[in-house]
Design a protein around this motif. Structure first.
Motif, short mmCIF file in Angstrom:
data_model
loop_
_atom_site.label_atom_id
_atom_site.label_comp_id
_atom_site.label_asym_id
_atom_site.label_seq_id
_atom_site.Cartn_x
_atom_site.Cartn_y
_atom_site.Cartn_z
N SER A 320 -2.90 1.61 -0.23
CA SER A 320 -3.39 2.42 0.89
C SER A 320 -2.55 2.12 2.13
O SER A 320 -1.69 1.23 2.11
CB SER A 320 -4.86 2.08 1.17
N GLU A 321 -2.80 2.86 3.21
CA GLU A 321 -2.07 2.63 4.46
C GLU A 321 -2.25 1.20 4.96
O GLU A 321 -1.36 0.64 5.60
CB GLU A 321 -2.54 3.62 5.53
N SER A 322 -3.39 0.58 4.66
CA SER A 322 -3.65 -0.79 5.11
C SER A 322 -2.98 -1.82 4.22
O SER A 322 -3.06 -3.02 4.49
CB SER A 322 -5.17 -1.04 5.15
N GLY A 323 -2.32 -1.38 3.14
CA GLY A 323 -1.64 -2.31 2.25
C GLY A 323 -2.47 -2.79 1.08
O GLY A 323 -2.02 -3.63 0.29
N GLU A 324 -3.68 -2.24 0.93
CA GLU A 324 -4.56 -2.66 -0.16
C GLU A 324 -4.23 -1.88 -1.42
O GLU A 324 -4.03 -0.67 -1.39
CB GLU A 324 -6.02 -2.42 0.24
N PHE A 325 -4.13 -2.60 -2.56
CA PHE A 325 -3.78 -1.94 -3.82
C PHE A 325 -4.94 -1.08 -4.32
O PHE A 325 -6.11 -1.38 -4.10
CB PHE A 325 -3.42 -2.98 -4.87
N LEU A 326 -4.56 -0.01 -5.03
CA LEU A 326 -5.56 0.88 -5.62
C LEU A 326 -6.33 0.16 -6.75
O LEU A 326 -7.56 0.22 -6.80
CB LEU A 326 -4.86 2.13 -6.19
N LEU A 327 -5.58 -0.53 -7.64
CA LEU A 327 -6.21 -1.18 -8.79
C LEU A 327 -6.36 -2.67 -8.56
O LEU A 327 -5.51 -3.31 -7.93
CB LEU A 327 -5.36 -0.95 -10.05
N LYS A 328 -7.45 -3.20 -9.10
CA LYS A 328 -7.65 -4.65 -9.07
C LYS A 328 -6.77 -5.30 -10.14
O LYS A 328 -6.19 -4.61 -10.99
CB LYS A 328 -9.13 -4.98 -9.33
#
Length: 475
Positions: A320-328
Motif C-alpha cells: 500500500s502507499e504506507s508501505g504495508e504488504f498486501l499478503l501476510k
C-alpha cells in the motif's frame, strides 16, 4: 563611458508640436561612471543624474528597480557633464534640475523661437537608459533567467500563467527554487481566495431558486455562466489539453486494435519470435511494473485514477502507499501443501477502499477471453485467505476483444453497455469451504471501452468548443 545628446527645436506639424535636430549646434557630451559596492553596503542598484558631483535625480529603470544584488555586489551609476553643471540648469539647493521636458512644451510662442534650442531632460534620460542597458547587461540576463525559472516552475506545478506573470514581476535575483515556489503558492492562494469569495456569493443565491419555476432552467444557466466566468482562460486551456490528451489515448487504443501502429507491423528484431500483443494494451492504459502516479484507467472507470494501485507486481510484493504488504507471511509448508501461487502478477491491482480491491486482467485482441474466466477469482481466493487486512469485496475485470456469447456462462448477465457481468462469485476458505468474501467479474471488449471513451470525450469537447479538433484526431 560617454554619450552625446543632440539639441532639439520644436516646430509646427499639422497643428501639433513636432521635434527636429537643431542645425549648427554641436551635441552636448555626457559621461558616466559605475561604482561597485558589496551588496550589504548600499540599499539598491541605482543610477543618478548628477550636478557638481551631487546626485540630483534618480533614473528609473526596470532592471535597477527589480534587482537586489548580483553575485554579492550592487552598482551605482553616475551620469554627469558640463550641461548638467550649468547654474541655469539646476536649482540653488542642487536637488532638482531646471531643464524642461519636451512634454512641458504645450504650444509654440514667439518667445520660444527667440530662445536657443535645448537639450531636453527626457532626451538625456532616454540616452542614459540606453547606456544602462549595456552597463547592467549581466544583471538583465540574470533577471531574465530568474523570470524564466518562475514560468518553468509554475508550469511544472500546474499554476496558471497569469499567476506566474504576477510573481515574475517581483522575483529577485537571489530567489532560489524554494522561495519562488513559495511565492507562487502564496499568489495562487490569494487569487483562489478572491475567486472563492465571488463563487460563494453566487452559490448563496441558489437559496432563492425554485426548481418548479418556469424560469428555473434559464436561471440555472445564468448562475452556471457566472461561476464559469470565474474560471480563468488559462485553466480552460488546461482543461482543453486534458480532454484532448484523453481523446488521443482513446484514438491510440483504436489503432492498437486495428493494427495501425508502426511498431505492430515493423519487422521483429533478430531472436524475437512473437510480438507482445497484450503489452501494447497494458502499457497504453497502465505502464507495467509501475505505481499509480500516472495511468489512464479513466478509460475504464473515472474513479480508478484516484486510487492507490500498481501494475504487473507479484502478489507477495504488492504494498500500500504506507508501505504495508498486501499478503501476510505464509509458511513455506503451507505454500507447498496448497500450491499457492504467491508470485503471480495481476495486470493491475487497486486498493479501492477498506475491505475492497480491484483486479484487472488484459488479454491480447486475438486471445479468447472466456478461456481465462477463473484467473481473477483465483487471485481473489488467495488474497481473501492471506491478506494482512481482511478484504471481503473484489471487483474484477477481464478485458480483451475476442469471445463468443455461447461460451459465456449462464451466471453472467449482459449490461446496458454490452459487457457481461456476474455480480456474485463465492470466495471460499480452502479447508472449511465457507464463503469468506464476494467477487464480481465483468467481461468487457476493448472496442466498447474505446467507443465509450470517445463519447465522453466528445461531450466535453463540445462544451469547450474544441469538437472540430477532436474530430481531426479521429481521422
Amino acid at each position: 563611458g560617454s554619450f552625446e545628446v543632440k539639441y532639439q527645436e520644436p516646430f509646427e506639424d499639422k497643428g501639433k508640436i513636432g521635434w527636429r535636430n537643431a542645425q549648427g549646434i554641436e551635441p552636448e557630451k555626457f559621461n558616466w561612471c559605475v561604482f561597485t559596492f558589496p551588496a550589504n553596503e548600499v540599499d539598491i542598484h541605482g543610477a543618478f543624474l548628477c550636478s557638481k558631483d551631487i546626485p540630483v535625480e534618480e533614473i528609473k529603470n526596470p532592471i535597477l528597480r527589480k534587482s537586489n544584488g548580483h553575485q554579492g555586489t550592487r552598482m551605482v551609476t553616475a551620469f554627469y557633464g558640463d550641461y548638467l553643471d550649468k547654474p541655469d540648469n539646476v536649482n540653488h539647493s542642487v536637488d532638482a534640475f531646471e531643464i524642461p521636458n519636451k512634454s512641458d512644451v504645450k504650444e509654440l510662442s514667439n518667445g520660444l523661437f527667440g530662445e536657443e534650442s535645448r537639450v531636453y531632460l527626457d532626451d538625456i534620460k532616454e540616452q542614459a537608459n540606453i547606456q544602462l542597458k549595456s552597463i547592467y547587461k549581466e544583471i538583465e540576463q540574470a533577471q531574465e533567467n530568474a523570470e524564466r525559472k518562475v514560468m518553468s516552475l509554475a508550469k511544472q506545478l500546474g499554476i496558471s500563467h497569469h499567476i506566474a506573470v504576477s510573481v515574475k514581476k517581483s522575483v529577485k535575483l537571489t530567489d532560489d527554487d524554494d522561495s519562488i515556489v513559495k511565492s507562487l503558492h502564496i499568489e495562487e492562494a490569494k487569487y483562489v481566495a478572491s475567486k472563492s469569495n465571488e463563487a460563494r456569493k453566487v452559490i448563496e443565491q441558489l437559496n432563492h431558486m425554485d426548481p418548479t419555476s418556469p424560469t428555473y432552467q434559464s436561471d440555472l444557466e445564468e448562475k452556471s455562466s457566472e461561476l464559469s466566468a470565474l474560471v480563468d482562460a488559462q485553466n480552460k486551456e488546461e482543461l482543453s489539453k486534458y480532454v484532448v490528451r484523453r481523446e488521443l489515448v482513446a484514438n491510440l487504443l483504436d489503432r492498437v486494435l486495428n493494427q495501425k501502429l508502426a511498431v505492430q507491423t515493423e519487422p521483429l528484431p533478430d531472436g524475437k519470435k512473437r510480438r507482445d500483443k497484450e503489452g501494447f494494451i497494458h502499457d497504453l492504459i497502465f505502464k507495467r511494473k509501475s505505481d499509480g502516479n500516472l495511468n489512464d484507467l479513466w478509460i475504464l472507470d473515472e474513479e480508478f485514477v484516484h486510487f492507490d494501485g500498481c501494475s504487473d507486481v507479484p502478489l507477495n510484493e504488492i504494498q500500500s502507499e504506507s508501505g504495508e504488504f498486501l499478503l501476510k507471511d505464509i509458511p513455506e509448508e503451507e505454500i507447498a501443501k496448497l500450491q499457492l501461487k504467491i508470485t503471480k502478477r495481476p495486470d493491475i491491482f487497486i486498493y479501492a477502499s477498506e475491505g475492497k480491491c480491484v483486479l484487472i486482467e488484459f488479454k491480447a485482441p486475438d486471445v479468447t477471453l472466456t478461456d481465462y474466466m477463473h484467473q481473477t477469482p483465483n487471485y481473489c481466493t488467495l488474497i481473501a485467505n492471506y491478506s494482512v487486512h481482511k478484504i471481503e469485496k473484489f471487483y474484477c475485470y477481464l478485458i480483451g476483444e475476442s469471445y463468443s456469447k455461447i461460451d459465456v456462462p449462464a451466471e453472467y448477465e449482459e449490461t446496458v453497455n454490452g459487457s457481461w457481468l456476474r455480480e456474485k462469485i463465492r470466495i471460499i476458505h480452502p479447508e472449511t469451504r465457507e464463503r469468506i468474501a464476494w467477487a464480481q467479474q465483468e467481461i468487457i471488449k476493448l472496442s466498447d471501452i474505446a467507443a465509450r471513451a470517445h463519447r465522453r470525450n466528445k461531450s466535453f469537447a463540445a462544451k469547450l468548443g474544441i469538437d472540430d479538433l477532436m474530430d481531426g484526431n479521429n481521422e
